[in-house]
Scaffold this active site. Structure first.
Site, PDB file in Angstrom:
ATOM      1  N   TRP A 197     -39.940  78.058  65.443  1.00  7.68           N
ATOM      2  CA  TRP A 197     -41.416  78.200  64.847  1.00  7.68           C
ATOM      3  C   TRP A 197     -42.505  78.681  65.975  1.00  7.68           C
ATOM      4  O   TRP A 197     -43.644  78.799  65.223  1.00  7.68           O
ATOM      5  CB  TRP A 197     -41.445  76.286  65.056  1.00  7.68           C
ATOM      6  CG  TRP A 197     -42.956  75.824  64.290  1.00  7.68           C
ATOM      7  CD1 TRP A 197     -43.018  75.831  63.223  1.00  7.68           C
ATOM      8  CD2 TRP A 197     -44.166  75.445  65.043  1.00  7.68           C
ATOM      9  NE1 TRP A 197     -44.966  75.641  62.682  1.00  7.68           N
ATOM     10  CE2 TRP A 197     -44.847  75.247  64.221  1.00  7.68           C
ATOM     11  CE3 TRP A 197     -44.573  75.316  66.827  1.00  7.68           C
ATOM     12  CZ2 TRP A 197     -46.219  74.653  63.869  1.00  7.68           C
ATOM     13  CZ3 TRP A 197     -45.791  75.105  66.745  1.00  7.68           C
ATOM     14  CH2 TRP A 197     -46.879  74.548  65.596  1.00  7.68           C
ATOM     15  N   HIS A 198     -42.504  78.444  67.227  1.00  5.79           N
ATOM     16  CA  HIS A 198     -43.935  78.396  68.116  1.00  5.79           C
ATOM     17  C   HIS A 198     -43.935  80.999  67.908  1.00  5.79           C
ATOM     18  O   HIS A 198     -44.903  80.430  68.455  1.00  5.79           O
ATOM     19  CB  HIS A 198     -43.844  78.387  69.558  1.00  5.79           C
ATOM     20  CG  HIS A 198     -43.563  77.038  69.756  1.00  5.79           C
ATOM     21  ND1 HIS A 198     -42.790  75.944  69.523  1.00  5.79           N
ATOM     22  CD2 HIS A 198     -44.712  76.303  70.244  1.00  5.79           C
ATOM     23  CE1 HIS A 198     -42.875  74.583  69.868  1.00  5.79           C
ATOM     24  NE2 HIS A 198     -44.722  75.192  70.126  1.00  5.79           N
ATOM     25  N   GLY A 199     -43.156  81.227  68.206  1.00  7.55           N
ATOM     26  CA  GLY A 199     -42.987  82.712  67.783  1.00  7.55           C
ATOM     27  C   GLY A 199     -41.945  83.328  66.848  1.00  7.55           C
ATOM     28  O   GLY A 199     -40.626  82.636  67.461  1.00  7.55           O
ATOM     29  N   PHE A 230     -50.047  80.353  66.219  1.00  8.77           N
ATOM     30  CA  PHE A 230     -48.096  79.567  65.969  1.00  8.77           C
ATOM     31  C   PHE A 230     -48.822  78.948  64.666  1.00  8.77           C
ATOM     32  O   PHE A 230     -47.792  78.593  64.428  1.00  8.77           O
ATOM     33  CB  PHE A 230     -48.331  78.726  66.579  1.00  8.77           C
ATOM     34  CG  PHE A 230     -47.590  79.051  67.735  1.00  8.77           C
ATOM     35  CD1 PHE A 230     -46.744  80.490  68.470  1.00  8.77           C
ATOM     36  CD2 PHE A 230     -48.506  78.097  69.032  1.00  8.77           C
ATOM     37  CE1 PHE A 230     -46.653  80.961  69.798  1.00  8.77           C
ATOM     38  CE2 PHE A 230     -48.030  79.051  70.569  1.00  8.77           C
ATOM     39  CZ  PHE A 230     -47.926  80.384  70.721  1.00  8.77           C
TER      40      PHE A 230
END
Length: 616
Positions: free
Chosen positions: A405-407, A616
């Site tokens: 989800w973060h990257g 994000f």
């Protein structure tokens, strides 16, 4: 006169990709002053107030992301109507079908803009077929508005992960019967786009925020003071801590780690750990303060995370809105602490395959296969362990997907996996006796020493230091207990807080290495950055040069130490000076605010970095 007015209006209302609307810009506070002034006129006319704030939120997002505001409007319209359909459907399977459609639409939007490069890279690694991204959104914009946007590049819309997750939780909660659908699209649009938290959270649940849509404006005198305090507190974190550390040291080291010594790489890594906290929690503080001035309460998103006693405790304190979202909408549906599901095994296998592709080594594949086989056999011959193992598999899957989800790069998956491993390892470790831990730490230390001596990989030098510290700490406790049964709780807390902070900081190596990169090259560049920093930190240090290096970077070290000391101030003391500021007479509060802003201005650079979580 028109020669001045037209350029001014153009600068004010046109989108400038080089000058997004940030909390740290004077332009934002001019924008907010206008919003607040209008709000004072319409604050008790609920529909008019919500419509006005919806419109200003769309304008805010336009000034941040340009034409991508159309994506936000699409999410508002789609989720509003699907939410209504879910609520009105009389049959369970119809309600479920609408819910799945809403989740699918939101995830497809998120995946297309955020993970297109990542998926195509994985596809190429598996099949050898090279495909290129195509920006359908840019192509449509060119056809409609006669623009010349590039169609072979996809730019990530700011905050897309936050508002899509917020939309998903809204539709799922309607399906679960936790909330009622919002009746007016303008009210729902305001909920989904509320500008203080739109682009970097916190992720606001409908059951917490929607009831506030229909309440009249109410801001007591003390709440006003608290709101001003949170804004100043957040700006101080961003400008004095985060931006100063980033622009003066951290960014330079992460950009070219091989040009700096191992000690300098270590300083940069620890400084980044403070930087990312000050940056993200600073944004949240400002968002909470701005929202409170308008009469809305946003949820707490941080609770002194670097006071955590273990990795699990850390994630209860860090980015709380995301951690609870992942728990409620991913961990529990995967099976939680009850069972493993198809999704559990799918994501574990996907991650293992991805690890093999990333490393390019067959031995990594053999290791992953052997470990999975061991787990399956262990559950087969020890059925009583099945629940514990499946619970930890679900927890690990949640952490891996939280990393993704973060990257959109493998470094973020590695970062998530390390956090998941840390939680599981700590849970198992703490259940063992002190003697067992003493033997285990010695064995692990010896194994790392043998591997380092024979292979020379710098990562084993770092692990020698880590397990050596565990070994010394455990045996120190054992020796102390031979002479006294007295316990020192403060020493226990200090030791565990230190170990947790060091572990979390080293996982951040992979987090930072994968940030601020072109998605088309993120995997390779991020991996090389992390590898180079590990090599520098794990190589032999020239101890005689450390005092000179420390003196050279004394400003960075002092800012880091000051930031950590402030962070570790007991909560009761923080509450006291927060309330003391909030209850100051208004003239004194204005004077104190002016002095604080003047002081912060001395730290501001000409080019203020954007907030880290904007990507994000």
């Amino acid at each position: 006169m028109l020669d001045y007015i037209i350029p001014f209006l153009t600068r004010t209302f046109a989108f400038d990709p080089h000058s997004p609307l940030l909390f740290t810009q004077f332009y934002f506070w001019g924008f907010f002053a206008v919003v607040f002034a209008v709000l004072t006129l319409v604050h008790n006319r609920i529909l008019m107030r919500n419509t006005f704030l919806f419109a200003t939120s769309l304008f805010f997002y336009y000034k941040t992301s340009g034409s991508y505001v159309c994506i936000l409007i699409f999410c508002v319209v789609a989720n509003f109507f699907i939410g209504k359909f879910i609520e009105k459907a009389s049959k369970e399977w119809v309600r479920k079908l609408w819910m799945i459609l809403a989740v699918a639409i939101d995830l497809l939007v998120l995946s297309y803009f955020k993970y297109a490069y990542f998926f195509l890279d994985v596809f190429y690694q598996v099949t050898g077929i090279e495909l290129h991204v195509y920006n359908f959104f840019a192509a449509a914009s060119n056809a409609i508005f006669k623009t010349n946007s590039l169609v072979d590049t996809i730019i990530l819309p700011v905050g897309i992960s936050f508002f899509t997750f917020q939309a998903i939780s809204y539709c799922v909660d309607i399906y679960r019967g936790k909330i009622k659908a919002v009746s007016n699209v303008l009210d729902f649009g305001f909920y989904l786009t509320f500008f203080p938290q739109l682009v970097a959270g916190p992720i606001v649940r409908a059951d917490n925020f929607v009831p506030q849509l229909y309440k009249k404006f109410f801001l007591p005198r003390r709440a006003f003071g608290i709101a001003v305090f949170w804004i100043l507190n957040g700006l101080g974190k961003k400008v004095i801590l985060s931006d100063y550390l980033a622009t003066n040291f951290v960014d330079r080291v992460f950009d070219t780690p091989l040009l700096f010594t191992g000690f300098e790489n270590l300083i940069a890594l620890f400084a980044y750990s403070l930087q990312v906290y000050a940056d993200f929690s600073g944004y949240t503080d400002i968002a909470i303060g701005v929202a409170l001035l308008m009469g809305f309460r946003l949820p707490q998103n941080f609770n002194s995370p670097y006071k955590a006693l273990n990795p699990t405790d850390f994630w209860r304190r860090w980015h709380i809105s995301l951690s609870t979202w992942l728990r409620d909408y991913l961990y529990i549906p995967l099976g939680g602490n009850r069972k493993a599901s198809f999704g559990t095994y799918f994501w574990i296998i996907f991650t293992a395959v991805s690890s093999v592709l990333l490393s390019g080594s067959i031995w990594v594949g053999v290791g992953c296969a052997a470990f999975l086989l061991y787990i399956l056999l262990y559950m087969r011959f020890k059925p009583e362990s099945k629940k514990f193992i499946t619970t930890q598999m679900n927890a690990m899957t949640t952490k891996l997907l939280g990393g993704l989800w973060h990257g959109a790069s493998f470094n973020f998956i590695i970062w998530g996996g390390l956090n998941g491993f840390g939680q599981i390892f700590n849970l198992i470790w703490c259940k063992r006796s002190l003697n067992w831990r003493a033997y285990a730490s010695f064995i692990l230390l010896a194994i790392c020493a043998i591997f380092y001596k024979n292979l020379g990989y710098p990562i084993f030098a770092i692990l020698i230091v880590w397990f050596g510290a565990l070994f010394v700490g455990i045996y120190a406790v054992m020796i102390f207990r031979l002479f006294s049964q007295k316990t020192y709780h403060w020493l226990y807390v200090a030791w565990n807080v230190t170990l947790t902070f060091v572990f979390i900081t080293f996982t951040r190596l992979f987090f930072r290495a994968g940030s601020n990169l072109d998605p088309a090259e993120a995997n390779e560049v991020a991996w090389n950055t992390a590898k180079n920093m590990v090599n520098q930190m794990g190589s032999a240090w020239k101890l005689e040069t450390i005092p000179a290096i420390a003196w050279e970077h004394m400003n960075i070290i002092l800012v880091f130490v000051a930031g950590m000391l402030i962070h570790w101030i007991p909560q009761r003391i923080k509450s006291r000076y927060r309330i003391a500021f909030a209850t100051l007479p208004l003239p004194l509060m204005v004077l104190a605010t002016a002095v604080i802003i003047f002081f912060m201005y001395q730290f501001m650079s000409a080019d203020t970095p954007p907030f880290i979580y904007f990507q994000f």
